[in-house]
Scaffold this motif. Structure first.
Motif, PDB file in Angstrom:
ATOM      1  N   SER A  42      31.086  25.389  12.115  1.00  0.00           N
ATOM      2  CA  SER A  42      32.080  24.372  11.749  1.00  0.00           C
ATOM      3  C   SER A  42      32.266  24.272  10.232  1.00  0.00           C
ATOM      4  CB  SER A  42      31.665  23.007  12.308  1.00  0.00           C
ATOM      5  OG  SER A  42      30.464  22.587  11.697  1.00  0.00           O
ATOM      6  N   LEU A  43      31.490  25.027   9.490  1.00  0.00           N
ATOM      7  CA  LEU A  43      31.579  25.005   8.028  1.00  0.00           C
ATOM      8  C   LEU A  43      32.549  26.075   7.537  1.00  0.00           C
ATOM      9  CD1 LEU A  43      27.761  24.676   7.304  1.00  0.00           C
ATOM     10  CD2 LEU A  43      29.477  22.866   7.168  1.00  0.00           C
ATOM     11  N   LYS A  86      21.093  18.782  11.409  1.00  0.00           N
ATOM     12  CA  LYS A  86      22.323  18.009  11.222  1.00  0.00           C
ATOM     13  C   LYS A  86      22.536  17.598   9.757  1.00  0.00           C
ATOM     14  CE  LYS A  86      22.724  15.961  15.875  1.00  0.00           C
ATOM     15  NZ  LYS A  86      22.611  17.152  16.557  1.00  0.00           N
ATOM     16  N   GLY A  87      21.469  17.240   9.066  1.00  0.00           N
ATOM     17  CA  GLY A  87      21.582  16.850   7.665  1.00  0.00           C
ATOM     18  C   GLY A  87      22.048  17.994   6.789  1.00  0.00           C
ATOM     19  N   GLN A  89      23.720  20.653   7.780  1.00  0.00           N
ATOM     20  CA  GLN A  89      25.101  20.987   8.139  1.00  0.00           C
ATOM     21  C   GLN A  89      26.086  20.008   7.494  1.00  0.00           C
ATOM     22  OE1 GLN A  89      26.307  23.773  10.217  1.00  0.00           O
ATOM     23  NE2 GLN A  89      24.306  24.361   9.416  1.00  0.00           N
ATOM     24  N   LYS A  90      25.738  18.735   7.475  1.00  0.00           N
ATOM     25  CA  LYS A  90      26.616  17.723   6.871  1.00  0.00           C
ATOM     26  C   LYS A  90      26.687  17.911   5.351  1.00  0.00           C
ATOM     27  CE  LYS A  90      29.079  13.944   7.014  1.00  0.00           C
ATOM     28  NZ  LYS A  90      30.481  14.085   7.334  1.00  0.00           N
ATOM     29  N   LEU A  91      25.519  18.103   4.722  1.00  0.00           N
ATOM     30  CA  LEU A  91      25.471  18.278   3.274  1.00  0.00           C
ATOM     31  C   LEU A  91      26.160  19.584   2.841  1.00  0.00           C
ATOM     32  CD1 LEU A  91      24.319  16.546   1.022  1.00  0.00           C
ATOM     33  CD2 LEU A  91      22.202  17.858   1.169  1.00  0.00           C
ATOM     34  N   GLU A  93      28.813  20.773   3.747  1.00  0.00           N
ATOM     35  CA  GLU A  93      30.258  20.584   3.585  1.00  0.00           C
ATOM     36  C   GLU A  93      30.635  20.359   2.122  1.00  0.00           C
ATOM     37  OE1 GLU A  93      31.235  17.337   6.174  1.00  0.00           O
ATOM     38  OE2 GLU A  93      30.809  18.499   7.986  1.00  0.00           O
ATOM     39  N   LYS A  94      29.662  19.954   1.305  1.00  0.00           N
ATOM     40  CA  LYS A  94      29.918  19.674  -0.113  1.00  0.00           C
ATOM     41  C   LYS A  94      29.679  20.902  -0.996  1.00  0.00           C
ATOM     42  CE  LYS A  94      28.727  14.863   0.528  1.00  0.00           C
ATOM     43  NZ  LYS A  94      27.919  13.734   0.131  1.00  0.00           N
ATOM     44  N   TYR A 152      16.808  21.002   2.371  1.00  0.00           N
ATOM     45  CA  TYR A 152      17.696  19.846   2.362  1.00  0.00           C
ATOM     46  C   TYR A 152      17.555  19.087   1.027  1.00  0.00           C
ATOM     47  CZ  TYR A 152      19.869  15.460   3.891  1.00  0.00           C
ATOM     48  OH  TYR A 152      20.655  14.346   3.993  1.00  0.00           O
ATOM     49  N   GLN A 156      20.290  18.481  -2.016  1.00  0.00           N
ATOM     50  CA  GLN A 156      20.586  17.180  -2.627  1.00  0.00           C
ATOM     51  C   GLN A 156      20.424  17.248  -4.146  1.00  0.00           C
ATOM     52  OE1 GLN A 156      17.766  14.915  -0.220  1.00  0.00           O
ATOM     53  NE2 GLN A 156      19.477  13.815   0.729  1.00  0.00           N
TER      54      GLN A 156
END
Length: 166
Positions: A42-43, A86-87, A89-91, A93-94, A152, A156
């Motif tokens: 999805s990325l 999930k973290g 994958q969400k991060l 996106e940036k 992760y 960040q």
């Protein structure tokens, strides 16, 4: 005779319309990105290092380069862990994302040698972030599946450094 043909044609059109109306609509298939190679379908992924550098600079996003091999069990295990976290994958996106299955040609990406898997951060000023390593002294930029929280955290940090240094 013409009436017979017209009647048959009308019957054919009506039955086609009726069948089309009754057939359930298929759900839209999810767009699969082949450039992800399983790291996160999805990325959005770029195809080349040069494209990644260009997009990183123009979008002011860090580039994450994942160097791996399809036949490497360590790469495959990390890929599974990366894709399921999930973290991450969400991060992700940036970030501008690139995964490559060949050795990099840019000597700045070699850092401490050629090995896989290797994950390297490049900031939008096109500086390779050697200060964001994994935990291993012999392969500083590799991660194991058990290191996903460290990865992760480094993702960040890459975003935080982006705000404080650029």
């Amino acid at each position: 005779m013409v009436k017979g043909y017209l009647s048959a044609l009308l019957l054919l059109v009506l039955s086609s319309y009726s069948l089309a109306k009754e057939s359930p609509k298929k759900p839209e298939a999810k767009k699969v990105q082949t450039l992800s190679r399983g790291w996160g379908d999805s990325l959005e992924w770029v195809q080349t290092y040069e494209e990644g550098l260009f997009k990183a600079k123009n979008s002011n996003k860090p580039l994450l380069v994942i160097n791996h091999r399809d036949d490497c069990p360590h790469s495959q295990a990390l890929k599974k862990s990366f894709a399921e976290h999930k973290g991450i994958q969400k991060l992700a996106e940036k970030f501008i994302l690139l995964n490559v299955v060949h050795d990099p040609t840019d000597k700045n990406l070699l850092l401490d040698g050629q090995y896989v898997p290797k994950l390297i951060f490049v900031d939008p000023s096109l500086v390779v972030r050697a200060d964001l390593p994994g935990k291993y002294s012999n392969h500083r930029y590799t991660y194991e599946p058990s290191d996903t929280e460290l990865l992760y955290g480094n993702m960040q940090k890459a975003l935080k450094l982006l705000k404080t240094e650029l």
